[in-house]
Design an enzyme around this catalytic site. Sequence first.
Site, PDB file in Angstrom:
ATOM      1  N   GLY A 148      44.510  18.707 -22.533  1.00  0.00           N
ATOM      2  CA  GLY A 148      45.148  17.602 -23.235  1.00  0.00           C
ATOM      3  C   GLY A 148      46.228  18.118 -24.155  1.00  0.00           C
ATOM      4  O   GLY A 148      47.062  18.946 -23.775  1.00  0.00           O
ATOM      5  N   GLY A 149      46.203  17.640 -25.397  1.00  0.00           N
ATOM      6  CA  GLY A 149      47.242  17.992 -26.363  1.00  0.00           C
ATOM      7  C   GLY A 149      47.322  19.474 -26.638  1.00  0.00           C
ATOM      8  O   GLY A 149      48.373  19.972 -27.056  1.00  0.00           O
ATOM      9  N   GLY A 188      75.753  37.661  -3.994  1.00  0.00           N
ATOM     10  CA  GLY A 188      75.679  37.048  -5.316  1.00  0.00           C
ATOM     11  C   GLY A 188      74.658  37.742  -6.196  1.00  0.00           C
ATOM     12  O   GLY A 188      74.796  37.772  -7.429  1.00  0.00           O
ATOM     13  N   ALA A 189      73.645  38.315  -5.557  1.00  0.00           N
ATOM     14  CA  ALA A 189      72.608  38.989  -6.339  1.00  0.00           C
ATOM     15  C   ALA A 189      73.182  40.211  -7.060  1.00  0.00           C
ATOM     16  O   ALA A 189      72.715  40.581  -8.137  1.00  0.00           O
ATOM     17  CB  ALA A 189      71.442  39.379  -5.439  1.00  0.00           C
TER      18      ALA A 189
HETATM   19  C1  HXC Z   1      35.624  15.525 -30.392  1.00  0.00           C
HETATM   20  C2  HXC Z   1      34.685  17.057 -28.979  1.00  0.00           C
HETATM   21  C3  HXC Z   1      35.819  17.033 -28.166  1.00  0.00           C
HETATM   22  C4  HXC Z   1      36.880  16.182 -28.553  1.00  0.00           C
HETATM   23  C5  HXC Z   1      34.433  18.416 -27.313  1.00  0.00           C
HETATM   24  N1  HXC Z   1      33.844  17.912 -28.409  1.00  0.00           N
HETATM   25  N2  HXC Z   1      35.642  17.875 -27.133  1.00  0.00           N
HETATM   26  N3  HXC Z   1      34.582  16.311 -30.083  1.00  0.00           N
HETATM   27  N4  HXC Z   1      36.741  15.448 -29.673  1.00  0.00           N
HETATM   28  N5  HXC Z   1      38.020  16.130 -27.848  1.00  0.00           N
HETATM   29  C6  HXC Z   1      32.540  18.277 -28.938  1.00  0.00           C
HETATM   30  C7  HXC Z   1      31.414  17.726 -28.088  1.00  0.00           C
HETATM   31  O1  HXC Z   1      31.073  16.437 -28.533  1.00  0.00           O
HETATM   32  C8  HXC Z   1      30.294  18.718 -28.396  1.00  0.00           C
HETATM   33  O2  HXC Z   1      29.741  18.423 -29.655  1.00  0.00           O
HETATM   34  C9  HXC Z   1      31.035  20.028 -28.559  1.00  0.00           C
HETATM   35  O3  HXC Z   1      32.385  19.665 -28.841  1.00  0.00           O
HETATM   36  C10 HXC Z   1      31.015  20.876 -27.325  1.00  0.00           C
HETATM   37  O4  HXC Z   1      31.402  20.082 -26.213  1.00  0.00           O
HETATM   38  P1  HXC Z   1      30.582  20.057 -24.836  1.00  0.00           P
HETATM   39  O5  HXC Z   1      31.121  18.954 -24.042  1.00  0.00           O
HETATM   40  O6  HXC Z   1      29.113  20.098 -25.113  1.00  0.00           O
HETATM   41  O7  HXC Z   1      30.994  21.480 -24.245  1.00  0.00           O
HETATM   42  P2  HXC Z   1      31.324  21.869 -22.764  1.00  0.00           P
HETATM   43  O8  HXC Z   1      30.280  21.349 -21.843  1.00  0.00           O
HETATM   44  O9  HXC Z   1      31.570  23.325 -22.797  1.00  0.00           O
HETATM   45  O10 HXC Z   1      32.694  21.138 -22.391  1.00  0.00           O
HETATM   46  C11 HXC Z   1      33.877  21.452 -23.089  1.00  0.00           C
HETATM   47  C12 HXC Z   1      34.961  20.443 -22.730  1.00  0.00           C
HETATM   48  C13 HXC Z   1      34.453  19.015 -22.926  1.00  0.00           C
HETATM   49  C14 HXC Z   1      35.367  20.657 -21.266  1.00  0.00           C
HETATM   50  C15 HXC Z   1      36.169  20.776 -23.594  1.00  0.00           C
HETATM   51  O11 HXC Z   1      33.878  18.928 -24.237  1.00  0.00           O
HETATM   52  C16 HXC Z   1      35.502  17.987 -22.799  1.00  0.00           C
HETATM   53  O12 HXC Z   1      35.887  17.615 -21.696  1.00  0.00           O
HETATM   54  N6  HXC Z   1      35.956  17.469 -23.941  1.00  0.00           N
HETATM   55  C17 HXC Z   1      36.912  16.385 -23.968  1.00  0.00           C
HETATM   56  C18 HXC Z   1      38.283  16.844 -23.544  1.00  0.00           C
HETATM   57  C19 HXC Z   1      39.295  15.768 -23.707  1.00  0.00           C
HETATM   58  O13 HXC Z   1      39.368  14.849 -22.886  1.00  0.00           O
HETATM   59  N7  HXC Z   1      39.996  15.825 -24.818  1.00  0.00           N
HETATM   60  C20 HXC Z   1      40.988  14.831 -25.200  1.00  0.00           C
HETATM   61  C21 HXC Z   1      42.221  15.160 -24.449  1.00  0.00           C
HETATM   62  S1  HXC Z   1      43.451  13.994 -24.739  1.00  0.00           S
HETATM   63  P3  HXC Z   1      28.239  18.804 -30.051  1.00  0.00           P
HETATM   64  O14 HXC Z   1      28.075  18.179 -31.367  1.00  0.00           O
HETATM   65  O15 HXC Z   1      27.395  18.254 -28.961  1.00  0.00           O
HETATM   66  O16 HXC Z   1      28.215  20.284 -30.100  1.00  0.00           O
HETATM   67  C22 HXC Z   1      44.491  14.762 -25.731  1.00  0.00           C
HETATM   68  C23 HXC Z   1      45.706  13.941 -25.967  1.00  0.00           C
HETATM   69  C24 HXC Z   1      46.662  14.611 -26.885  1.00  0.00           C
HETATM   70  O17 HXC Z   1      44.296  15.837 -26.159  1.00  0.00           O
HETATM   71  C25 HXC Z   1      48.035  14.553 -26.275  1.00  0.00           C
HETATM   72  C26 HXC Z   1      49.063  15.043 -27.235  1.00  0.00           C
HETATM   73  C27 HXC Z   1      50.321  15.347 -26.521  1.00  0.00           C
END
Ligand code: HXC
Length: 510
Positions: free
Chosen positions: A169-170, A404-405
């Site tokens: 993502g971001g 050209g290279a």
């Molecule tokens: C808040 C988050 C989080 C997020 C993970 N966590 N991502 N909390 N916001 N984006 C937290 C989980 O709740 C969890 O908390 C801990 O981090 C670990 O995550 P897990 O899922 O248990 O770990 P894992 O299985 O290793 O998976 C990791 C992961 C997955 C692949 C990164 O967490 C995931 O897909 N997260 C979401 C990714 C996402 O979609 N992000 C937003 C993108 S949009 P606990 O308390 O259980 O430990 C974006 C837009 C911005 O970024 C654009 C700007 C240009």
Amino acid sequence: MKDVIAELERRREAARMGGGQARIDAQHARGKLTARERISVFLDENSFEEFDMYVEHRSTDFGMEKQKIAGDGVVTGWGTVNGRPVFVFSKDFTVFGGSLSEAHAGKITKLQDMALKNRAPIIGLFDAGGARIQEGVAALGGYAEIFQRNVLASGVIPQISLIMGPCAGGDVYSPAMTDFIFMVRDTSYMFVTGPDVVKTVTNETVTAEELGGASVHTTKSSIADGAYDNDVEALLQMRRLIDLLPSNNRADLPEIECAQSVTDADMSLDRLVPDNANKPYDIKELIEKTVDEGDFFEIQAAFARNIVTGFGRVEGRTVGIVANQPMVLAGVLDSDASRKAARFVRFCDAFSIPIVTFVDVPGFLPGTAQEYGGLIKHGAKLLFAYAEATVPKITIITRKAFGGAYDVMASKHLRGDLNYAWPSAQIAVMGAKGAVEIIFRKDIGDAEKIAEHTKNYESRFLSPFVAAERGYVDEVIMPHSTRRRIAKALRLLRNKELSNPWKKHDNIPL
Ligand code: HXC
């Protein structure tokens, strides 16, 4: 006073524990170090000065007001690498998955501002789940504040990103605007949208590794400049890279003592180029015999291997090397090689790193795949990059410099400072076969005549002397003296002064 000190100790200890022992253990079980462990491997011992250890998020949605962890998922500060200051931020996956909140972004932007103000490199260690979902647009705003600073710092201070876990993502766009991205094999991946979204939108089934693992980004997408087997190796290699780079665009090149003589001849180089012009040889042998102690830090080693780019030192001072690689696709220039080398040349020019170019190139790669893929514009990137570069440019033509290279590869006409050719150099519009088939088309059925024309063409054009007669090469040098010649040229060019006309910025063909 005692109470305050006890409170300080308690707060520090709590912050250092991040998301708690269970999450730290999970991090270790995945073969990853924690954010702080990474910093301690990367920086000189005891040199880390941490900032904003007690910063917490300010979110109140989804019960977040009850979940606050000091530091808020990123460790920031500065320290030294072999004595030179470097700013570092390290995402803490044990705290909300390292996700980016407004406060978390504020810590990073503060560090970016300090790095820019103090003209020192900044490195980001990434291991995070993207925008903090509970914060919504505040997190998006935070990202844009980081991106803006990446752009302002570009070309002023070196910016490096090391991906050590998820980066989605971001989180991906800040690294994409830094100078270099490195990854850790098997534990890191980068993508804009993950496998679940991909499945929903395009119905493709793909794993995180297949979508954005180190193997993909170092070989297919060219997003990453290199990959390492584990956290420790990656961090130590980042120290090596930082050692090679100036601290900013106005700083002197880092200089270390060089024990290896530059005057000794390396006779083995006289045998490097095979007699048969169609036989390959490894240009890395020449690179390693040119740079001090054979120590070469290659950039994008696994992508567009028909061109080699990387840093080394000559007489203790950093140089950037660009070299056609006859071992891969005969060293031809294609779109990927042009883009790869163009970016490297521009980095060197931005940071006043002299460029040494080794040329053995049969031309641009023909074909619909290349033309449809924009070879003209991609090739122009490299041409543009060399032409605008004002740093010292030293060029050695070892064998072919065709078409050209020839022009593109730091030729005299693109303000090459010292252009040398080995006796084996062939500088011409094209190779003998193609040339004879065009200019003597009427004789094509007559093998004897064609052989005669070919011989004539080879003896007249496939040598360094036609170019040398015109002053397009400054001297034909013996291969064994290459390191000495380059070292001497670099010494001469230390005070080179050259500037381009004033402009707001150029318009490189993107
Ligand atoms: C808040 C988050 C989080 C997020 C993970 N966590 N991502 N909390 N916001 N984006 C937290 C989980 O709740 C969890 O908390 C801990 O981090 C670990 O995550 P897990 O899922 O248990 O770990 P894992 O299985 O290793 O998976 C990791 C992961 C997955 C692949 C990164 O967490 C995931 O897909 N997260 C979401 C990714 C996402 O979609 N992000 C937003 C993108 S949009 P606990 O308390 O259980 O430990 C974006 C837009 C911005 O970024 C654009 C700007 C240009």
